[in-house]
Design an enzyme around this catalytic site. Structure first.
Site, mmCIF file in Angstrom:
data_model
loop_
_atom_site.group_PDB
_atom_site.id
_atom_site.type_symbol
_atom_site.label_atom_id
_atom_site.label_comp_id
_atom_site.label_asym_id
_atom_site.label_seq_id
_atom_site.Cartn_x
_atom_site.Cartn_y
_atom_site.Cartn_z
ATOM 1 N N ASN A 22 8.721 0.562 1.912
ATOM 2 C CA ASN A 22 8.682 -0.751 1.247
ATOM 3 C C ASN A 22 8.768 -1.933 2.200
ATOM 4 O OD1 ASN A 22 11.604 -0.911 1.646
ATOM 5 N ND2 ASN A 22 11.815 0.354 -0.180
ATOM 6 N N THR A 176 5.181 7.490 -4.183
ATOM 7 C CA THR A 176 6.345 6.603 -4.222
ATOM 8 C C THR A 176 5.879 5.176 -4.509
ATOM 9 O OG1 THR A 176 6.239 6.271 -1.834
ATOM 10 C CG2 THR A 176 7.653 8.040 -2.611
ATOM 11 N N PRO A 178 6.755 2.815 -6.512
ATOM 12 C CA PRO A 178 7.667 1.660 -6.585
ATOM 13 C C PRO A 178 7.851 0.960 -5.237
ATOM 14 C CG PRO A 178 8.537 3.455 -7.900
ATOM 15 C CD PRO A 178 7.376 4.015 -7.127
ATOM 16 N N ASP A 179 7.795 1.725 -4.132
ATOM 17 C CA ASP A 179 7.908 1.107 -2.803
ATOM 18 C C ASP A 179 6.773 0.110 -2.573
ATOM 19 O OD1 ASP A 179 10.086 2.571 -1.013
ATOM 20 O OD2 ASP A 179 9.175 4.086 -2.297
ATOM 21 N N TYR A 180 5.564 0.518 -2.929
ATOM 22 C CA TYR A 180 4.412 -0.357 -2.718
ATOM 23 C C TYR A 180 4.415 -1.514 -3.707
ATOM 24 C CZ TYR A 180 2.743 3.373 0.294
ATOM 25 O OH TYR A 180 2.629 4.304 1.304
#
Length: 409
Positions: A22, A176, A178-180
């Site tokens: 992130n 993943t 949500p990180d992006y």
């Protein structure tokens, strides 16, 4: 290192202490828009994205060969610095003094241990803008101290429960994301903070939470409860209003198409494309509400029609007919998609160790910017002498001594 001149963030410097996804993705946006991003790394504990085996070119290990790292790091510089040493932390603070932004994405206890909290950094540079990204934010109750990856954030706020099949166990979204998602959102706040600093002379702390970012991606679930006191539970691919609204198997191995019909006009167009079969004329499919009540039967009958069709060609035909539809592409098809190439999303990196790689660029175009900064990702510590010598003014003898002492390491 080739830097594209005339980009929006020319003259802005970022000291990037973050790792994994992130924080580096946030820094990637800033670098692509012209900021000088200096990634602070260490051989004491390499960024996992540099060493993850699945991402190595041809299966050959090496800290400069990881495709995931390349994807997250083009346009940046890299220095190695051991923050566990007093001198290493001193040099880090000297970099912060000369920067507009500092980025970190560690769990709160580790951030304090490394000396990278907002209070610690603004004591060094009062107008610094500090970006902190974490699982659930770094202020508040006990969860603010937790550590975790993007999928944990999605679990914590209920997304995996919400997107499951009715009556089934929670289902994880691949990757993943949500990180992006939070990285992209944080760029907006970073630019707003930069604007605020330029107007007022004051820096600030951006405390960003992956969990709360995920909540913002699924407002219907929460608003239904807030307004109606109702837990929506799992809906799979179904919609509150549209029908059909699902994915349907097509010809080939695991090939699918997504179709979503939101009006009578779209339904009529779909029926014509199917050849207006007799079943579509039944009164129970005569209105949007009636179709919604009979979604299961529509899904079954529509799936029988799509099963023998090519998913890409069928999506094209439906779009031409005015029906919202799209092929479910696998990773190979996405890389081969001619639109993404013509639009300019994919670009070719020729790396001195890994050879040619195809990487994704920014998902935007700006009419006044012919090309963003897609300079080659840095090798580990590639810019040690440029930064510690040129920016901080250390002599070559001092740099060598600090390397021997494993401070620049």
């Amino acid at each position: 290192m080739l830097i594209v001149a005339g980009l929006p963030l020319d003259g802005i410097r970022v000291t990037d202490f973050s790792w994994i996804i992130n924080g580096p993705q946030t820094a990637l946006w800033l670098a692509a828009m012209g900021a000088e991003v200096i990634k602070v790394e260490s051989q004491v504990y390499l960024d996992y994205m540099r060493i993850g085996p699945p991402a190595m070119a041809d299966g050959i290990p090496g800290p400069n060969r990881s495709g995931i790292f390349h994807n997250l790091s083009y346009g940046k510089k890299s220095v190695t610095l051991n923050l566990a040493t007093a001198k290493g932390r001193e040099l880090a603070y000297e970099m912060v003094k000369r920067s507009d932004f500092a980025i970190e994405c560690f769990a709160a206890p580790h951030t304090r241990k490394l000396g990278l909290t907002y209070d610690q950094l603004r004591a060094v540079k009062p107008d610094i803008i500090v970006i902190s990204i974490s699982l659930l934010g770094k202020t508040g109750l006990e969860p603010s101290q937790w550590v975790g990856w993007g999928p944990m954030a999605a679990s914590y706020v209920g997304m995996f429960d919400a997107q499951a099949y009715p009556g089934g166990p929670p289902r994880q979204t691949g990757g993943t994301w949500p990180d992006y998602a939070i990285a992209t959102a944080v760029v907006f706040h970073a630019l707003a903070a930069l604007r605020y600093r330029d107007r007022t002379g004051k820096g600030q702390w951006i405390d960003a939470s992956m969990g709360e970012t995920v909540i913002g991606e699924m407002p219907e679930w929460f608003m239904d409860y807030f307004m109606n006191g109702r837990d929506r539970r799992q809906m799979a691919n179904r919609d509150d209003r549209m029908a059909p609204h699902n994915t349907y198997r097509c010809k080939g191995d695991d090939k699918w198409i997504a179709i979503a019909v939101g009006s009578d006009e779209e339904w009529d167009a779909l029926c014509r494309e199917m050849g207006s079969p007799e079943w579509t004329k039944h009164p129970k499919f005569g209105s949007q509400f009636e179709r919604w009540k009979n979604s299961a039967e529509i899904d079954r009958r529509l799936g029988e029609w799509t099963r023998d069709q090519d998913h890409i060609e069928l999506a094209r035909r439906l779009q031409e007919a005015g029906v919202p539809a799209g092929p479910v592409l696998d990773s190979v098809e996405v890389h081969q998609d001619p639109h993404l190439w013509q639009w300019g999303y994919w670009w070719r990196l020729v790396h001195h160790e890994a050879g040619e790689r195809i990487l994704p660029g920014l998902p935007v175009k700006c009419s006044a910017i012919p090309r963003f900064n897609y300079a080659s990702p840095p090798d580990l510590g590639q810019h040690n002498r440029e930064v510690f010598g040129g920016l901080l003014g250390l002599s070559d003898q001092e740099i060598v001594k600090l390397m021997d002492e494993k401070v620049i390491y």
